[in-house]
Design an enzyme around this catalytic site. Structure first.
Site, short mmCIF file in Angstrom:
data_model
loop_
_atom_site.label_atom_id
_atom_site.label_comp_id
_atom_site.label_asym_id
_atom_site.label_seq_id
_atom_site.Cartn_x
_atom_site.Cartn_y
_atom_site.Cartn_z
N HIS A 1 37.68 44.30 29.37
CA HIS A 1 37.64 44.02 30.80
C HIS A 1 36.23 44.37 30.90
O HIS A 1 35.79 43.31 32.09
CB HIS A 1 38.47 44.10 31.37
CG HIS A 1 40.44 44.04 31.00
ND1 HIS A 1 40.25 42.27 30.32
CD2 HIS A 1 40.89 44.70 30.92
CE1 HIS A 1 41.93 42.34 29.90
NE2 HIS A 1 42.65 44.21 30.62
N LYS B 1 44.07 39.77 33.69
CA LYS B 1 45.15 38.86 33.92
C LYS B 1 44.65 37.23 33.49
O LYS B 1 44.74 36.46 34.23
CB LYS B 1 45.35 38.96 35.60
CG LYS B 1 45.47 40.36 35.49
CD LYS B 1 46.72 40.59 34.56
CE LYS B 1 48.12 40.65 34.75
NZ LYS B 1 48.85 41.42 33.72
N SER C 1 47.98 36.74 39.81
CA SER C 1 48.34 36.92 38.54
C SER C 1 47.68 38.64 39.01
O SER C 1 49.07 39.87 38.67
CB SER C 1 47.59 36.88 37.87
OG SER C 1 48.51 37.33 36.20
#
Ligand code: A3P
Length: 290
Positions: free
Chosen positions: A103, A42, A133
């Protein structure tokens, strides 16, 4: 659809489909021409991917549509969640150069990337907006662990208990290695402030040369409004059981400072005090905690 449980890999909580497949992820050998984009979830991954894709196609949005994956991103996630086909399997079928997204925190990135001196772009976003987020994302992405109540979610973020681990370790890990590994370290807030400047920064890093006119076009095509409306970028192609966009759209707000609409003054104070401790002695120029 399953909300995957978290299993620690070298102390970092990762969703079970990653942890259970860890050996093959760690052993992945990229080509020196492959490009890595790494983020804490995010932080602006999709936005940056779209900019890079357009830069590589000289601003031709039609050419970008010929993407290699069912999920339109040209970036293969090393470990996409089922039922999306595994990025590792897809990568085996593709010729380099490939755009690879992850990620994973720095210490868990397969070492082949650094041994082969691959280029890598990291995007960081201020902690509070990133947390907000992520909270909305965990509500709508039904493969992620259940977010639980908001207050508890703040604590999980601070303690590094969310999927992909600690935000603090993540941003610090790549920051510490950026010079040695030639990582381009970007900030979401810089992209919001002056998208053109950041698109040009990415262009130079990739040794591309794109006309001023094409840069303007790319800035326009990658505005929040356009990406939200574009079915190629708003993730509307991800099947509803994975992303339930009626809970929260993937392209949610795209703003700096939305955290002020979520944190109470007490929560903010508690978060800031802890932030000081966790970020002590590290000078990453985040500009927007206040
Ligand atoms: P919000 O939830 O704050 O709206 P990622 O791609 O890493 O998952 O990050 C998603 C976040 O980036 C979401 O933040 C999303 O709205 C925002 N985003 C995506 N495209 C954007 C754009 N073109 N401009 C600004 N923000 C964007």
């Amino acid at each position: 659809i399953t909300r995957f449980p978290l299993i620690p890999v070298r102390g970092v909580p990762l969703m079970s489909y990653i942890a259970n497949n860890w050996d093959s992820i760690w052993a992945f050998r990229p080509d020196p021409s492959d490009l890595l984009i790494a983020t804490y979830p995010k932080a602006g991954t999709t936005w940056t991917q779209e900019i890079i894709d357009l830069l590589l196609h000289n601003g031709d949005a039609e050419a970008c549509k010929r993407a290699p994956t069912p999920v339109r991103s040209p970036f293969l996630e090393i470990n996409s969640p089922p039922p999306i086909p595994s990025g590792l399997d897809l990568l085996k079928t593709m010729d380099p150069p490939r755009l690879i997204k992850t990620h994973l925190p720095f210490q868990l990135v397969p070492p082949g990337f650094w041994e082969n001196k691959c280029k890598a772009i990291y995007v960081a976003r201020n902690a509070k907006d990133n947390l907000v987020s992520y909270y909305h994302f965990d509500c709508m992405n039904l493969t992620q662990p259940e977010p639980g109540p908001w207050e508890g979610y703040i604590h999980k973020f601070m303690c590094g208990e969310l999927s992909w681990g600690s935000w603090y370790d993540h941003v610090k890990g790549y920051w510490a290695e950026r010079e040695k590994r030639n990582i381009l370290y970007l900030f979401y807030e810089d992209m919001k402030e002056n998208p053109r400047r950041e698109v040009e920064r990415i262009m130079r890093y990739l040794d591309l040369s794109v006309s001023d006119e094409v840069i303007s076009k790319i800035v326009e095509l990658t505005s929040f409004k356009n990406m939200k409306e574009n079915p190629m970028t708003n993730y509307s192609c991800v099947p509803a059981p994975v992303f339930d966009q009626s809970i929260s759209p993937f392209m949610r707000k795209g703003e700096v400072g939305d955290w002020t609409n979520h944190f109470t003054p007490e929560q903010s104070k508690m978060f800031d005090e802890d932030y000081e401790k966790q970020m002590k002695g590290v000078n990453i120029p985040f500009r927007t905690l206040i």
